[in-house]
Design an enzyme around this catalytic site. Structure first.
Site, PDB file in Angstrom:
ATOM      1  N   ASP A 117       0.887  -1.228   0.049  1.00  0.00           N
ATOM      2  CA  ASP A 117      -0.063  -0.031  -0.056  1.00  0.00           C
ATOM      3  C   ASP A 117       0.783   1.377  -0.088  1.00  0.00           C
ATOM      4  OD1 ASP A 117      -2.346   1.291   0.049  1.00  0.00           O
ATOM      5  OD2 ASP A 117      -2.869   1.088   2.105  1.00  0.00           O
TER       6      ASP A 117
ATOM      7  N   ASN B   6     -11.005  -2.703  -5.506  1.00  0.00           N
ATOM      8  CA  ASN B   6     -10.174  -1.707  -6.294  1.00  0.00           C
ATOM      9  C   ASN B   6     -10.880  -1.510  -7.679  1.00  0.00           C
ATOM     10  OD1 ASN B   6      -6.989  -2.814  -5.163  1.00  0.00           O
ATOM     11  ND2 ASN B   6      -8.137  -1.114  -4.432  1.00  0.00           N
TER      12      ASN B   6
HETATM   13  C1  IPE Z   1      -5.393  -2.740  -0.394  1.00  0.00           C
HETATM   14  O1  IPE Z   1      -5.157  -1.440  -0.221  1.00  0.00           O
HETATM   15  C2  IPE Z   1      -5.529  -3.334  -1.654  1.00  0.00           C
HETATM   16  C3  IPE Z   1      -4.124  -3.457  -2.243  1.00  0.00           C
HETATM   17  C4  IPE Z   1      -2.899  -3.255  -1.502  1.00  0.00           C
HETATM   18  C5  IPE Z   1      -4.058  -4.161  -3.515  1.00  0.00           C
HETATM   19  P1  IPE Z   1      -6.225  -0.276  -0.539  1.00  0.00           P
HETATM   20  O2  IPE Z   1      -5.729   1.025  -0.639  1.00  0.00           O
HETATM   21  O3  IPE Z   1      -6.754  -0.590  -1.444  1.00  0.00           O
HETATM   22  O4  IPE Z   1      -7.055  -0.564   0.723  1.00  0.00           O
HETATM   23  P2  IPE Z   1      -7.517   0.790   1.852  1.00  0.00           P
HETATM   24  O5  IPE Z   1      -8.674   1.416   0.853  1.00  0.00           O
HETATM   25  O6  IPE Z   1      -6.645   1.605   2.553  1.00  0.00           O
HETATM   26  O7  IPE Z   1      -8.361  -0.359   2.962  1.00  0.00           O
HETATM   27  C1  IPE Z   2      -1.689   0.100  -3.281  1.00  0.00           C
HETATM   28  O1  IPE Z   2      -1.392   1.582  -3.537  1.00  0.00           O
HETATM   29  C2  IPE Z   2      -1.730  -0.453  -4.738  1.00  0.00           C
HETATM   30  C3  IPE Z   2      -3.053  -0.742  -5.149  1.00  0.00           C
HETATM   31  C4  IPE Z   2      -4.198  -0.729  -4.488  1.00  0.00           C
HETATM   32  C5  IPE Z   2      -3.447  -1.225  -6.584  1.00  0.00           C
HETATM   33  P1  IPE Z   2      -2.786   2.757  -3.461  1.00  0.00           P
HETATM   34  O2  IPE Z   2      -3.129   2.993  -4.927  1.00  0.00           O
HETATM   35  O3  IPE Z   2      -3.809   2.211  -2.531  1.00  0.00           O
HETATM   36  O4  IPE Z   2      -1.885   3.878  -2.740  1.00  0.00           O
HETATM   37  P2  IPE Z   2      -2.236   4.947  -1.818  1.00  0.00           P
HETATM   38  O5  IPE Z   2      -3.061   4.236  -0.624  1.00  0.00           O
HETATM   39  O6  IPE Z   2      -3.420   5.598  -2.436  1.00  0.00           O
HETATM   40  O7  IPE Z   2      -1.319   5.467  -1.280  1.00  0.00           O
HETATM   41 MG    MG Z   3      -4.218   2.469  -0.525  1.00  0.00          MG
END
Ligand code: IPE
Ligand code: IPE
Ligand code: MG
Length: 261
Positions: A16, A64
Site C-alpha cells: 500500500d 479496487n
Molecule cells: C489494499 O489497499 C489493496 C491492495 C494493496 C491491493 P487499498 O488502498 O485498496 O486499501 P484501503 O482502501 O486503504 O483499505
Molecule cells: C496500493 O497503493 C496499490 C493498489 C491498491 C493497487 P494505493 O493505490 O492504494 O496507494 P494509496 O493508498 O492511495 O497511497
Molecule cells: Mg491504498
C-alpha cells in the site's frame, strides 16, 4: 541477518501507499504504481534468496474495481507489462507464479498473459509467487461456502461433515501454507479484505514506509522482528506459564445469590 531456521515460510504483503508516494513526488498516481512494480521486483528477488517458500502479494483488491476507470485501466496495463518483463527473471530464479482472486473478472489480455506465465513456470520449485488479483477474502469464503452448499444439495456431503479443513480445501489457497508473516506498508492498520481466513495466526507487521520505497533492508527488518516473536497459537508456553496456584474445585465452591441468576 536472518535466522534461517525461523525464516517465515510464507510472507504475505499488502503493498500500500503507491498513490501517496506519487503525490509526495508531484507525480500522477500511475507513476506511483510503476515505482511499486520496481519494489515488487526487489522483494521477490530478496525473498527467493532468503529461502522464503511462498510470497503472496496483494496487487489488486476486489474493491479496487471501484477506483476511477483510468486508474484501473492503467493498473491492468502495468500488470501486463510486468508479466511480460518478469517472465525471464522468474524462469531464471525458478519461481513459480500463481494467482488467486476472481481472475475471470480481469480483462482478457491480463488473463492471457497470466495464464501463459503460470503455465510456463508451473514446474519451478524455488519459490511460489502468488499474485492476489481481483481478490477479496469475503468473496473467496462466500464462493467456498457456495460450493459446499452445492455438494450438500447433491447429497455428496452432510452438513455435519463441514469442518475447517473442508472449508479451507475450497479456498484458492488450499495447497498453500497459511501466511506466517503479514506485512502492510504505508502505516494503515487494517487487512482490507486480504486473506482473512488464512491469516488467523499470521504475525502482523505494519511499517510506515510507502510501498515504492520498501527496500530489501525493510524486508530484513520485518523478518528480524518476526523472528523475535513467540507464536503461541492460543497455547501456553514456557515463557507465559508462570506460577500455578491450585484453585478449589468449582463443585466445592459455596453457593450464593449470584449463582441463581
Ligand atoms: C489494499 O489497499 C489493496 C491492495 C494493496 C491491493 P487499498 O488502498 O485498496 O486499501 P484501503 O482502501 O486503504 O483499505
Ligand atoms: C496500493 O497503493 C496499490 C493498489 C491498491 C493497487 P494505493 O493505490 O492504494 O496507494 P494509496 O493508498 O492511495 O497511497
Ligand atoms: Mg491504498
Amino acid at each position: 541477518m536472518t535466522d534461517s531456521n525461523r525464516t517465515p515460510q510464507h510472507i504475505a504483503v499488502i503493498m500500500d501507499g503507491n498513490g501517496r508516494w506519487a503525490t509526495a513526488h508531484g507525480l500522477p498516481r500511475i507513476l506511483g504504481h510503476r515505482a511499486g512494480a520496481a519494489a515488487v521486483r526487489r522483494v521477490v528477488e530478496a525473498c527467493s534468496e532468503l529461502g522464503v517458500q511462498v510470497l503472496t502479494l496483494y496487487a489488486f483488491s476486489w474493491e479496487n474495481w471501484d477506483r476511477p476507470a483510468d486508474e484501473v485501466h492503467d493498473l491492468m496495463q502495468l500488470l501486463n507489462e510486468f508479466l511480460v518483463a518478469e517472465t525471464p527473471r522468474l524462469l531464471e530464479n525458478r519461481i513459480r507464479l500463481r494467482a488467486i482472486g476472481r481472475l475471470h473478472e480481469l480483462p482478457p489480455s491480463v488473463q492471457e498473459h497470466l495464464g501463459r506465465v503460470i503455465e510456463c513456470t508451473a514446474s519451478l520449485d524455488r519459490m511460489t509467487l502468488v499474485l492476489a488479483l481481483s481478490y477479496g477474502s469475503r468473496q473467496e469464503i462466500v464462493d467456498a461456502a457456495r460450493r459446499l452448499a452445492e455438494q450438500v444439495q447433491q447429497g455428496a456431503l452432510r452438513p455435519e461433515q463441514i469442518d475447517e479443513s473442508r472449508l479451507a480445501a475450497h479456498l484458492s489457497t488450499s495447497d498453500l501454507p497459511d501466511p506466517d508473516l503479514l506485512i502492510r506498508t504505508s502505516g494503515e492498520q487494517r487487512l482490507s479484505n486480504f486473506l482473512l481466513w488464512q491469516s488467523s495466526y499470521a504475525e502482523l507487521y505494519v511499517t510506515p514506509r510507502l510501498w515504492p520505497d520498501f527496500s530489501r533492508e525493510d524486508l530484513l527488518d520485518a523478518i528480524a522482528d518476526y523472528e523475535r516473536r513467540e507464536r503461541r497459537f492460543g497455547q501456553v508456553t514456557d515463557s507465559t506459564r508462570g506460577l500455578h496456584i491450585p484453585l478449589s474445585d468449582p463443585a466445592t465452591l459455596p453457593h450464593n445469590g449470584a449463582s441463581r441468576c
